[in-house]
Write a protein that holds these residues in place. Structure first.
Motif, PDB file in Angstrom:
ATOM      1  N   THR A   3       0.857  -1.180   0.000  1.00 44.55           N
ATOM      2  CA  THR A   3       0.000   0.000   0.000  1.00 44.55           C
ATOM      3  C   THR A   3       0.895   1.232   0.000  1.00 44.55           C
ATOM      4  O   THR A   3       1.822   1.333   0.796  1.00 44.55           O
ATOM      5  CB  THR A   3      -0.899   0.010   1.252  1.00 44.55           C
ATOM      6  N   LEU A   4       0.611   2.151  -0.926  1.00 45.11           N
ATOM      7  CA  LEU A   4       1.381   3.386  -1.025  1.00 45.11           C
ATOM      8  C   LEU A   4       0.537   4.540  -0.496  1.00 45.11           C
ATOM      9  O   LEU A   4      -0.601   4.727  -0.923  1.00 45.11           O
ATOM     10  CB  LEU A   4       1.769   3.664  -2.481  1.00 45.11           C
ATOM     11  N   LEU A   5       1.101   5.291   0.433  1.00 41.48           N
ATOM     12  CA  LEU A   5       0.438   6.470   0.981  1.00 41.48           C
ATOM     13  C   LEU A   5       1.312   7.688   0.684  1.00 41.48           C
ATOM     14  O   LEU A   5       2.494   7.704   1.009  1.00 41.48           O
ATOM     15  CB  LEU A   5       0.253   6.327   2.499  1.00 41.48           C
ATOM     16  N   LEU A   6       0.710   8.695   0.059  1.00 42.49           N
ATOM     17  CA  LEU A   6       1.448   9.893  -0.327  1.00 42.49           C
ATOM     18  C   LEU A   6       0.792  11.109   0.308  1.00 42.49           C
ATOM     19  O   LEU A   6      -0.415  11.291   0.210  1.00 42.49           O
ATOM     20  CB  LEU A   6       1.443  10.042  -1.851  1.00 42.49           C
ATOM     21  N   LEU A  11       6.345   9.803   1.148  1.00 39.95           N
ATOM     22  CA  LEU A  11       5.740   8.627   0.535  1.00 39.95           C
ATOM     23  C   LEU A  11       5.967   7.493   1.512  1.00 39.95           C
ATOM     24  O   LEU A  11       7.100   7.257   1.943  1.00 39.95           O
ATOM     25  CB  LEU A  11       6.409   8.309  -0.806  1.00 39.95           C
ATOM     26  N   GLU A  12       4.893   6.816   1.883  1.00 40.27           N
ATOM     27  CA  GLU A  12       5.012   5.706   2.822  1.00 40.27           C
ATOM     28  C   GLU A  12       4.623   4.412   2.119  1.00 40.27           C
ATOM     29  O   GLU A  12       3.588   4.337   1.464  1.00 40.27           O
ATOM     30  CB  GLU A  12       4.111   5.926   4.030  1.00 40.27           C
ATOM     31  N   ASP A  32      11.127  10.777   2.269  1.00 36.78           N
ATOM     32  CA  ASP A  32      10.807  12.201   2.162  1.00 36.78           C
ATOM     33  C   ASP A  32      10.483  12.550   0.719  1.00 36.78           C
ATOM     34  O   ASP A  32      11.148  12.083  -0.217  1.00 36.78           O
ATOM     35  CB  ASP A  32      11.982  13.060   2.628  1.00 36.78           C
ATOM     36  N   ARG A  33       9.478  13.396   0.533  1.00 36.72           N
ATOM     37  CA  ARG A  33       9.090  13.807  -0.824  1.00 36.72           C
ATOM     38  C   ARG A  33      10.249  14.478  -1.547  1.00 36.72           C
ATOM     39  O   ARG A  33      10.408  14.321  -2.752  1.00 36.72           O
ATOM     40  CB  ARG A  33       7.915  14.786  -0.751  1.00 36.72           C
ATOM     41  N   ALA A  34      11.074  15.225  -0.812  1.00 35.71           N
ATOM     42  CA  ALA A  34      12.200  15.935  -1.418  1.00 35.71           C
ATOM     43  C   ALA A  34      13.228  14.968  -2.003  1.00 35.71           C
ATOM     44  O   ALA A  34      13.993  15.339  -2.890  1.00 35.71           O
ATOM     45  CB  ALA A  34      12.856  16.846  -0.394  1.00 35.71           C
ATOM     46  N   ALA A  35      13.251  13.717  -1.549  1.00 36.78           N
ATOM     47  CA  ALA A  35      14.224  12.741  -2.032  1.00 36.78           C
ATOM     48  C   ALA A  35      13.786  12.073  -3.337  1.00 36.78           C
ATOM     49  O   ALA A  35      14.588  11.402  -3.981  1.00 36.78           O
ATOM     50  CB  ALA A  35      14.460  11.670  -0.966  1.00 36.78           C
ATOM     51  N   ILE A  36      12.537  12.254  -3.751  1.00 34.65           N
ATOM     52  CA  ILE A  36      12.047  11.636  -4.990  1.00 34.65           C
ATOM     53  C   ILE A  36      12.519  12.463  -6.176  1.00 34.65           C
ATOM     54  O   ILE A  36      12.111  13.603  -6.359  1.00 34.65           O
ATOM     55  CB  ILE A  36      10.514  11.509  -4.976  1.00 34.65           C
ATOM     56  N   LEU A 109      -0.182   7.983  -9.041  1.00 34.73           N
ATOM     57  CA  LEU A 109       0.976   8.399  -8.248  1.00 34.73           C
ATOM     58  C   LEU A 109       1.813   9.422  -9.012  1.00 34.73           C
ATOM     59  O   LEU A 109       2.210  10.454  -8.466  1.00 34.73           O
ATOM     60  CB  LEU A 109       1.823   7.190  -7.865  1.00 34.73           C
ATOM     61  N   ALA A 110       2.061   9.153 -10.298  1.00 40.61           N
ATOM     62  CA  ALA A 110       2.828  10.090 -11.127  1.00 40.61           C
ATOM     63  C   ALA A 110       2.104  11.430 -11.234  1.00 40.61           C
ATOM     64  O   ALA A 110       2.725  12.497 -11.132  1.00 40.61           O
ATOM     65  CB  ALA A 110       3.065   9.503 -12.510  1.00 40.61           C
ATOM     66  N   LYS A 111       0.791  11.381 -11.405  1.00 39.16           N
ATOM     67  CA  LYS A 111       0.011  12.615 -11.513  1.00 39.16           C
ATOM     68  C   LYS A 111       0.053  13.400 -10.199  1.00 39.16           C
ATOM     69  O   LYS A 111       0.227  14.616 -10.205  1.00 39.16           O
ATOM     70  CB  LYS A 111      -1.431  12.278 -11.877  1.00 39.16           C
ATOM     71  N   ALA A 112      -0.082  12.719  -9.069  1.00 39.05           N
ATOM     72  CA  ALA A 112      -0.041  13.396  -7.772  1.00 39.05           C
ATOM     73  C   ALA A 112       1.318  14.049  -7.533  1.00 39.05           C
ATOM     74  O   ALA A 112       1.390  15.180  -7.062  1.00 39.05           O
ATOM     75  CB  ALA A 112      -0.358  12.415  -6.652  1.00 39.05           C
ATOM     76  N   LEU A 113       2.385  13.360  -7.877  1.00 42.54           N
ATOM     77  CA  LEU A 113       3.727  13.935  -7.698  1.00 42.54           C
ATOM     78  C   LEU A 113       3.932  15.130  -8.624  1.00 42.54           C
ATOM     79  O   LEU A 113       4.488  16.144  -8.231  1.00 42.54           O
ATOM     80  CB  LEU A 113       4.795  12.871  -7.949  1.00 42.54           C
TER      81      LEU A 113
END
Length: 122
Positions: A3-6, A11-12, A32-36, A109-113
C-alpha cells in the motif's frame, strides 16, 4: 501488493506482516518527498532488478520482495512479476537509491507527484 500512501511530506510504503517477514524488514518504509527525483512507469518491473538480494525473498516468475544491493546502491523491491509498476529514483535518501514497486496506481501516483511539484513552482 504493498500500500502506497502519499502526502505533502512523504511517501510511505506500508507492508503487511507477511510482506515484512519476506522482505526482512521490521517496519514500513518512509521516504521524504524531497528525495524523490524521478518516477517511471513500467509494464514489467522485474526487468529493473539489479544486484543481489540481501535480505529478501525471490520466487522466480512470481514475486521479488526486499533489498537488492548493487554497486549503484541499494534498491527496495516489492514486485509481483507480470504486473505493472513504477521505478522511483531517489536522491538524498540514506537507505535506498531506487524503489521498484508493483502497483496498479502508477498513473495516479505520477500525476499526484507532478501536480504537487507544479503547485510548488507556481
Amino acid at each position: 501488493m504493498v500500500t502506497l500512501l502519499l502526502d505533502t511530506r512523504q511517501l510511505e510504503i506500508v507492508l503487511t506482516r507477511v510482506e515484512r517477514l519476506l522482505a526482512g524488514r521490521r517496519g514500513d518504509i518512509r521516504i521524504d518527498r524531497a528525495a524523490i527525483a524521478r518516477l517511471q512507469l513500467t509494464d514489467e518491473p522485474a526487468t529493473w532488478l539489479r544486484g543481489v538480494r540481501a535480505p529478501g525473498t525471490q520466487l522466480p516468475r512470481l514475486l521479488s520482495l526486499g533489498t537488492w544491493r548493487s554497486a549503484q546502491g541499494d534498491d527496495f523491491v516489492a514486485i509481483r512479476h507480470g504486473r505493472p509498476g513504477v521505478v522511483i529514483d531517489l536522491d538524498g535518501d540514506a537507505r535506498f537509491t531506487r524503489l521498484i514497486l508493483s502497483t496498479r496506481h502508477g498513473h495516479a501516483l505520477a500525476k499526484a507527484l507532478r501536480l504537487e511539484a507544479g503547485e510548488a513552482e507556481a
